[in-house]
Design a protein around this motif. Sequence first.
Motif, mmCIF file in Angstrom:
data_model
loop_
_atom_site.group_PDB
_atom_site.id
_atom_site.type_symbol
_atom_site.label_atom_id
_atom_site.label_comp_id
_atom_site.label_asym_id
_atom_site.label_seq_id
_atom_site.Cartn_x
_atom_site.Cartn_y
_atom_site.Cartn_z
ATOM 1 N N ASN A 89 43.816 -34.062 15.607
ATOM 2 C CA ASN A 89 43.042 -33.200 16.497
ATOM 3 C C ASN A 89 43.315 -31.736 16.180
ATOM 4 N N ASN A 90 42.228 -31.006 15.973
ATOM 5 C CA ASN A 90 42.287 -29.560 15.708
ATOM 6 C C ASN A 90 43.270 -29.226 14.585
ATOM 7 N N ARG A 116 38.164 -34.665 20.453
ATOM 8 C CA ARG A 116 39.545 -34.387 20.048
ATOM 9 C C ARG A 116 39.658 -33.192 19.112
ATOM 10 N N ASN A 117 38.517 -32.636 18.719
ATOM 11 C CA ASN A 117 38.529 -31.565 17.716
ATOM 12 C C ASN A 117 37.635 -30.395 18.107
#
Length: 209
Positions: A80-81, A179-180
């Motif tokens: 995520n990210n 999630r991103n």
Amino acid sequence: MGLVPSGLVDLIITSEVSHAAEYLFDESHKGHILALFRHPVDRLVSKFFYLREATWDPQYRPQWKNLNILEFAKNKNRENNYVVKKLAGLGVNDTATEEDLRIAMRTIKMRFVVGLLDEMEESVRRFNVVMGIDETDMENRECMNHLLHDSVGARNYNSDARLHKVETGSTVWNAFARRNELDIKLYLFIVDVFGQQKEIIDSYENPIH
């Protein structure tokens, strides 16, 4: 470390930008950061299908063959990210914030020549301009043609883009996007920067006398 001051290398390839900036370069020895970016959802979809088949890759995940992509996106994907964290100097298990996003955006704006995987040919042209590579040279042209059209990577990318496209706004796309969120915001910013940099880079190619 002395590598850059030694003058022995023209190009350094790394995914650890912060580490390179801190330990390889200094005020007297600076460089351009050239980076190719892909939409975060497209990258994760590609990662899923690639790693479940890539027996040659140390990160090979044969267990993913028993998953469908929606199950992976909802329950198995831990990423995520990722890009925001990298550019903000965070660890993979840290939580990225809007402030980290602003740091990543500022770093991109100030330090990067950006390319887009969806604009591969134009991106490579810009990188060549920045590095002073003469595309009119026959050997260089043959190399570029191989890279863009005939290499294993080019063929795999074209196949991957056709076979595993996930529609924007679909259930799978949204599962990855949740999630991103910060990485997607960063990517849209990078697309804007890509547009803004064209005139600047073209001025390197065609200087005013």
